[in-house]
Design a protein around this motif. Sequence first.
Motif, PDB file in Angstrom:
ATOM      1  N   ASP A 131      26.831  16.122  21.184  1.00  0.00           N
ATOM      2  CA  ASP A 131      28.043  16.126  21.812  1.00  0.00           C
ATOM      3  C   ASP A 131      28.558  17.360  22.183  1.00  0.00           C
ATOM      4  O   ASP A 131      28.173  18.491  21.853  1.00  0.00           O
ATOM      5  CB  ASP A 131      28.929  15.358  20.649  1.00  0.00           C
ATOM      6  CG  ASP A 131      28.754  13.950  20.612  1.00  0.00           C
ATOM      7  OD1 ASP A 131      27.635  13.135  21.115  1.00  0.00           O
ATOM      8  OD2 ASP A 131      29.371  13.197  19.651  1.00  0.00           O
ATOM      9  N   ILE A 132      29.393  17.378  23.055  1.00  0.00           N
ATOM     10  CA  ILE A 132      29.985  18.662  23.595  1.00  0.00           C
ATOM     11  C   ILE A 132      31.495  18.466  22.731  1.00  0.00           C
ATOM     12  O   ILE A 132      32.192  17.361  23.036  1.00  0.00           O
ATOM     13  CB  ILE A 132      30.251  18.721  25.029  1.00  0.00           C
ATOM     14  CG1 ILE A 132      28.827  18.860  25.633  1.00  0.00           C
ATOM     15  CG2 ILE A 132      31.245  19.760  25.458  1.00  0.00           C
ATOM     16  CD1 ILE A 132      28.637  18.739  26.892  1.00  0.00           C
ATOM     17  N   PHE A 176      33.802  25.823  25.074  1.00  0.00           N
ATOM     18  CA  PHE A 176      33.150  24.630  24.179  1.00  0.00           C
ATOM     19  C   PHE A 176      31.885  24.844  23.278  1.00  0.00           C
ATOM     20  O   PHE A 176      31.478  25.780  23.304  1.00  0.00           O
ATOM     21  CB  PHE A 176      32.808  23.412  25.244  1.00  0.00           C
ATOM     22  CG  PHE A 176      31.476  23.706  25.988  1.00  0.00           C
ATOM     23  CD1 PHE A 176      30.133  23.480  25.489  1.00  0.00           C
ATOM     24  CD2 PHE A 176      31.545  24.577  27.157  1.00  0.00           C
ATOM     25  CE1 PHE A 176      29.262  23.827  26.198  1.00  0.00           C
ATOM     26  CE2 PHE A 176      30.203  24.615  27.942  1.00  0.00           C
ATOM     27  CZ  PHE A 176      29.141  24.237  27.394  1.00  0.00           C
ATOM     28  N   SER A 177      31.873  23.827  22.388  1.00  0.00           N
ATOM     29  CA  SER A 177      30.882  23.790  21.263  1.00  0.00           C
ATOM     30  C   SER A 177      29.828  22.623  21.642  1.00  0.00           C
ATOM     31  O   SER A 177      30.028  21.731  21.907  1.00  0.00           O
ATOM     32  CB  SER A 177      31.214  23.495  19.955  1.00  0.00           C
ATOM     33  OG  SER A 177      32.235  24.577  19.592  1.00  0.00           O
ATOM     34  N   LEU A 178      28.438  23.188  21.473  1.00  0.00           N
ATOM     35  CA  LEU A 178      27.536  22.063  21.463  1.00  0.00           C
ATOM     36  C   LEU A 178      27.248  21.590  20.049  1.00  0.00           C
ATOM     37  O   LEU A 178      26.941  22.536  19.160  1.00  0.00           O
ATOM     38  CB  LEU A 178      26.102  22.420  22.043  1.00  0.00           C
ATOM     39  CG  LEU A 178      25.185  21.375  22.114  1.00  0.00           C
ATOM     40  CD1 LEU A 178      25.287  20.333  23.082  1.00  0.00           C
ATOM     41  CD2 LEU A 178      23.919  22.084  22.424  1.00  0.00           C
ATOM     42  N   ILE A 179      27.391  20.426  19.857  1.00  0.00           N
ATOM     43  CA  ILE A 179      27.315  19.946  18.413  1.00  0.00           C
ATOM     44  C   ILE A 179      25.745  20.013  18.182  1.00  0.00           C
ATOM     45  O   ILE A 179      24.979  19.113  18.485  1.00  0.00           O
ATOM     46  CB  ILE A 179      28.195  18.702  17.940  1.00  0.00           C
ATOM     47  CG1 ILE A 179      29.688  18.677  18.202  1.00  0.00           C
ATOM     48  CG2 ILE A 179      27.799  18.446  16.722  1.00  0.00           C
ATOM     49  CD1 ILE A 179      30.378  19.965  17.541  1.00  0.00           C
ATOM     50  N   THR A 180      25.410  21.068  17.436  1.00  0.00           N
ATOM     51  CA  THR A 180      23.770  21.123  17.336  1.00  0.00           C
ATOM     52  C   THR A 180      23.426  20.428  15.693  1.00  0.00           C
ATOM     53  O   THR A 180      22.068  20.200  15.584  1.00  0.00           O
ATOM     54  CB  THR A 180      23.539  22.630  17.220  1.00  0.00           C
ATOM     55  OG1 THR A 180      24.292  23.118  16.274  1.00  0.00           O
ATOM     56  CG2 THR A 180      23.652  23.071  18.716  1.00  0.00           C
ATOM     57  N   ASP A 204      31.435   9.382  26.432  1.00  0.00           N
ATOM     58  CA  ASP A 204      31.323   9.001  24.673  1.00  0.00           C
ATOM     59  C   ASP A 204      30.779  10.222  24.080  1.00  0.00           C
ATOM     60  O   ASP A 204      30.888  10.127  22.945  1.00  0.00           O
ATOM     61  CB  ASP A 204      30.114   7.851  24.693  1.00  0.00           C
ATOM     62  CG  ASP A 204      30.816   6.647  25.422  1.00  0.00           C
ATOM     63  OD1 ASP A 204      32.161   6.582  25.557  1.00  0.00           O
ATOM     64  OD2 ASP A 204      30.154   5.824  25.568  1.00  0.00           O
ATOM     65  N   SER A 205      30.113  10.985  24.497  1.00  0.00           N
ATOM     66  CA  SER A 205      29.903  12.182  23.849  1.00  0.00           C
ATOM     67  C   SER A 205      30.492  13.611  23.954  1.00  0.00           C
ATOM     68  O   SER A 205      30.192  14.661  23.899  1.00  0.00           O
ATOM     69  CB  SER A 205      28.211  12.628  24.054  1.00  0.00           C
ATOM     70  OG  SER A 205      28.147  12.570  25.387  1.00  0.00           O
TER      71      SER A 205
END
Length: 308
Positions: free
Chosen positions: A147-148, A257-261, A204-205
């Motif tokens: 997700d972003i 922004f964060s990429l949820i890793t 959605d993400s």
Amino acid sequence: MLSVVCPDDIIIVNACGGPCRESYTYDDVQETSVFLLRKTKYRPAIGIICGSGLGSLADSLTDKECFPYEDVPHFPVSTVRGHTGQLVFGLLDGVPVMCMQGRFHYYEGYPICKCAMPVRVMKMVGVKYLIATNAAGGLNEKYKVGDIMVIKDHVNFMGFAGVNPLRGPNDERFGPRFPAVSKAYDASLRAAAMKIGRDLGIEDSLHEGVYTCLGGPNFETVAELSAMKILGIDAVGMSTVHEVIVACHSGMTVFAFSLITNKCVTTYDEEVVANHEEVIEAGREREDVLKAFVSNLVQHIRNNPPGK
Ligand SMILES: O=P(O)(O)O[C@@H]1C[C@H](O)[C@@H](CO)O1
């Protein structure tokens, strides 16, 4: 780590064995900026910081000019896997940008002002809009890997302890002594990013949330994460906040922004533990989406530059 006190400066020997000053001056930043302006044909208004595993964005630029950090005066060097360690100037779908392909973290041993120094260089070479990206652990239970999270605000935990890139004498040429950061993350760019997400079909993400930076390099304990959840934090990382503070101080417009890793491990009975490999891998898997997302945002900034 060896430390030697000099008359008006502190020299530490950094992780890479080279001297790394505790502070740097306006003249230092100017020297770096002039070096770059003499070497590149680009005059980008947009600067991008590529987080862990997100460096492929810089690879995708066309007509690139690359400057390894070790060749750039006053720059630290990258020591983290997933951070190539170069400045890349080039075109992102036709728009000139300047990318940091690799950033600096406090845990690498650099003073926090040094970690944020490249943002001042960006500003001095003409960048008005900063796009900072990072890899982060998802603390909000709704978030999934990949997700972003558009950052709407941050909690500066390191700042609570006085670790702030603006600490020390303030040179007004960089910005004011007491900058406001309550509107650090530009609202119009956040709204534009949410629309871009809908247009790309990734709504959605895509989320908006609160980020925090811890000193690292260890990932968090269950108790630390539980405490941060109560404070309303959605994603946890080890960067970005110091860069955003310096960008705000200098009057730049900021989007981040964060990429949820990975999902944060918030109970003792979970078998998985956080690790850097999954962080890098998550970036690789979302490469195409991230590039489309950032490229659309860059087009938006070019066509509708937010006023400051
Ligand atoms: O540079 P970012 O914040 O994207 O990197 C995160 C934080 C740590 O450096 C690393 C942990 O895997 O990823």
